[in-house]
Each structure stands twice: as C-alpha cells, then as structure tokens.
Design a protein around this motif. Sequence first.
Motif, short mmCIF file in Angstrom:
data_model
loop_
_atom_site.label_atom_id
_atom_site.label_comp_id
_atom_site.label_asym_id
_atom_site.label_seq_id
_atom_site.Cartn_x
_atom_site.Cartn_y
_atom_site.Cartn_z
N UNK A 198 102.92 64.63 -10.68
CA UNK A 198 102.43 63.94 -11.03
C UNK A 198 101.18 63.35 -9.78
N UNK A 199 100.63 63.16 -10.46
CA UNK A 199 99.65 61.87 -9.88
C UNK A 199 99.77 60.81 -9.46
N UNK A 200 99.39 60.55 -7.89
CA UNK A 200 100.15 59.55 -7.40
C UNK A 200 98.87 58.64 -6.92
#
Length: 176
Positions: free
Chosen positions: A148-150
């Motif tokens: 997941x990209x933050x």
Amino acid sequence: MSQSRATERSVLTSEQLEIVDKTHHPAIYDVDAKELHALRKQIRNEKGKVRTLVRQRQREARGKAEARGNSFPGNTEQPLKRKQALSAALKRVNRELVRQRALEARSSNGDAARRALAAKRNANFENPLPQQDRTSGGGMQPVPSTRRRKIIPGSQIGSVSQQNKNAQARRDKRAG
C-alpha cells in the motif's frame, strides 16, 4: 627421534622386524593400498601389545602393581624403544597412504580436466544458438507491487512539529 635400522634389529622381535622392514624406503613403494591398510593394522596390534607391557612395567617400577607372570624379557628401556620403532613404522605407513591418495587424486583431477577441455572444445563447433529477433519473445513483464502506498499530503508535513511549537509558546506565556 628416529632410530637406525640396526637399533630396530636389536630391539624388535623377528616377527615385528619382518613387519617393520616392509615399511622402509624401497620396499614400501611396492606395496599397494590394500596391503598397506593390513600392514597398518598389524603394526597397531603389535604397538598395543608393547604399550600394555610398557605401562605394566612402569606401574611395577612405581610400586603400584605387582609383577605379571614370571618375568618380562629385557629391561624397561627395551619396550619403550620397541614402541618407538613401531610408532615410526606406523608413521611411514600413514605417510605412504597419504602420498598414494594424493597421487591418485592428482591423476583423476587431470583426467577430469582433460575431459572438460575436450567437451568445451567440442561445444565450440556444435550448433550455435538461434539468432534472436524482435518477435522472439515478450521479455520480462513488470509485476505491480502489492504494498500500500502511503501518501502524506503536503499540508500535513511539518504540522505536528508546528503544533508542538504553538503549545510550548502558550505554556511559556502562562508561566511568565
């Protein structure tokens, strides 16, 4: 310390001398590995007998044990010299076994190297790989990441430290 052959002849029994003579310079090279293993076993057995005799004589000399049997031949020095002669013979046999193993390994390594060189030379003259063209294959395909990209918005960057600064300023204002 090594002993001369004359010392060995004077110290060893005829059976032991016959075994030890096979371990000396010209004779040991005529013996193959199987016979050397048997010879090593014989020498170890003889050495074990002599070791037992030496230990018994030493215990008798210290007064720790009573004499076994009627008497042992020779004095205490002779069994020690006999044991040393047998130890030297055992060392010669072991060294010859190591030498024979190294010689065998060297020749087998040479044979393997010659076979590998022949195979490499033959590979140079066999079918070359087919020529690659633009339609030969798709190549490597990208695999999307499952992590997941933050994403942190720019307005939040530094906001926590600014909140701490403001809170500290309020506390300082009240205290003063």
